[in-house]
Design an enzyme around this catalytic site. Structure first.
Site, PDB file in Angstrom:
ATOM      1  N   ASP A  44      -9.483  30.257 -34.718  1.00  0.00           N
ATOM      2  CA  ASP A  44      -9.475  29.228 -33.683  1.00  0.00           C
ATOM      3  C   ASP A  44     -10.853  28.560 -33.608  1.00  0.00           C
ATOM      4  OD1 ASP A  44      -7.716  28.242 -31.240  1.00  0.00           O
ATOM      5  OD2 ASP A  44      -9.673  28.735 -30.375  1.00  0.00           O
ATOM      6  N   HIS A  72      -0.128  32.344 -32.763  1.00  0.00           N
ATOM      7  CA  HIS A  72      -1.498  31.880 -32.962  1.00  0.00           C
ATOM      8  C   HIS A  72      -2.513  33.014 -33.028  1.00  0.00           C
ATOM      9  CE1 HIS A  72      -5.063  29.390 -32.604  1.00  0.00           C
ATOM     10  NE2 HIS A  72      -5.413  30.022 -31.488  1.00  0.00           N
TER      11      HIS A  72
END
Length: 296
Positions: free
Chosen positions: A110, A276
Site C-alpha cells: 500500500d 487488499h
C-alpha cells in the site's frame, strides 16, 4: 530497546534519521530486507511474515513510516513537502544505513509500496530488489481514474481535501472510520484480531497521526505526481515482484503486471487468494513468494 509484543523475537527501537525519529522493529542475520506498511496500519502488519523471514535467514527491519505508528509526526501543510514519498524514502534509506545495511531488498504494501517505488528510483544503489503489494503506480492510478475507482477508493479523494476538513470528520469518530476502512478492504474473516485492531486504533486516535495521514495523501496528489511525471521515462533498475489480492480492487481494475512493466526493466507478477491486506490475509502464500523472489 524493548521486545515487540506483536513480532516474536523482534526488538523495538528508534533512530533519528533524515531529521526524523523513526520507530522500527528488527531481528535476524543475513541479507537485509526492509518491510514498509501501508495505511491505516503500522509495522505490526508484518507480524505473520517477519518472524518467518528471519527463520529463512534474513535480517529483517519493519519500520513505521513517518507520521504513522510510533514514528515522528512531522509538521506539514501545503505544499506537503514533508510527506512527499521522496522524503519518506530518504528516511528509510537512512535508517537502513544507520543499521549497517547499504544495499537491501524492500517490500512495500500500500503506501509503503509507493515509498518503495520512489526509493528504487531515487536510490538505485541501495535497492537490490523491490516487492510491491496490491498497488499500481500512483501516477497510473490517478491518470486512469474513472467512476469505479473513485467510488471504491473514495479516501484517495476524501483525504486530499483541504486542511482541516478530513481531519475533523475522521477525528469525530476515528474508531468508526478505521473499522469501516479496514473492513471494506479485508476479504478474509479473522485476519485481524481485536488485539491488533486495538493497536492500530491506538495510533489512529492521535490527531497528529490523522493529520499526517492526510498530508501523506495530499502529497500523493500533488508533489508526488510532479516527481512521477518528471521521471515518467525512467525505469527501476532492480528486479520487481508485483503481488495483488485477487479479491481486491487493484487487481480488478488494472493489469497490475503491465503497469509495473511500464515502470521497471524486470517485472514478475502474481495474484494471491485474498483482499487488499495481503500480509494479514495470505501470509503463507506471500512468504513463499518472497523467499523465492529474494533467493532467485
Amino acid at each position: 530497546m524493548t521486545e515487540s509484543r506483536f513480532l516474536p523475537g523482534f526488538r523495538l527501537d528508534w533512530k533519528l534519521v533524515n531529521g526524523v525519529r523513526i520507530h522500527y522493529a528488527s531481528a535476524g542475520d543475513g541479507p537485509p530486507v526492509l518491510l514498509l506498511h501501508g495505511h491505516p496500519q503500522t509495522h505490526v502488519v508484518w507480524r505473520k511474515i517477519a518472524p518467518d523471514l528471519v527463520k529463512a535467514g534474513y535480517s529483517v527491519v519493519a519500520s513505521d513510516l513517518r507520521g504513522y505508528g510510533d514514528s515522528e509526526k512531522v509538521p506539514s501543510h501545503a505544499p506537503h513537502h514533508p510527506y512527499a514519498k521522496r522524503e519518506m524514502a530518504k528516511d528509510q534509506v537512512a535508517l537502513m544505513r544507520a543499521l549497517g545495511h547499504d544495499r537491501f531488498a524492500v517490500v512495500g504494501h500500500d503506501r509503503g509500496g509507493r515509498v518503495a517505488h520512489r526509493m528504487a528510483l531515487d536510490h538505485p544503489e541501495a535497492v537490490d530488489r523491490l516487492v510491491v503489494l496490491d498497488i499500481a503506480p500512483t501516477l497510473t492510478m490517478y491518470e486512469q481514474t474513472d467512476q469505479a475507482f473513485a467510488t471504491r477508493y473514495f479516501w484517495w479523494f476524501f483525504l486530499i481535501q483541504p486542511e482541516d476538513l478530513p481531519e475533523r470528520m475522521i477525528g469525530s469518530d476515528p474508531e468508526y472510520f478505521l473499522r469501516r476502512h479496514i473492513g471494506g478492504q479485508v476479504k478474509t474473516p479473522g485476519a485481524i484480531t481485536e488485539e491488533v485492531m486495538g493497536e492500530y486504533l491506538r495510533s489512529y486516535r492521535d490527531p497528529a497521526t490523522i493529520h499526517a495521514i492526510c498530508e501523506d495523501y495530499r502529497a500523493a496528489a500533488t508533489i508526488d505526481l510532479d516527481h512521477d511525471r518528471a521521471d515518467r521515462e525512467r525505469k527501476i533498475d532492480a528486479p520487481v515482484l508485483a503481488i495483488w489480492g485477487d479479491k481486491g480492487v487493484v487487481g480488478e481494475l488494472y493489469d497490475v503486471t503491465r503497469t509495473w512493466r511500464d515502470k521497471a526493466h524486470s517485472v514478475q507478477g502474481r495474484a494471491l487468494d485474498c483482499g487488499h491486506a495481503i500480509p494479514e490475509e495470505a501470509p503463507h502464500a506471500l512468504l513463499d513468494a518472497l523467499v523465492g523472489f529474494l533467493a532467485d
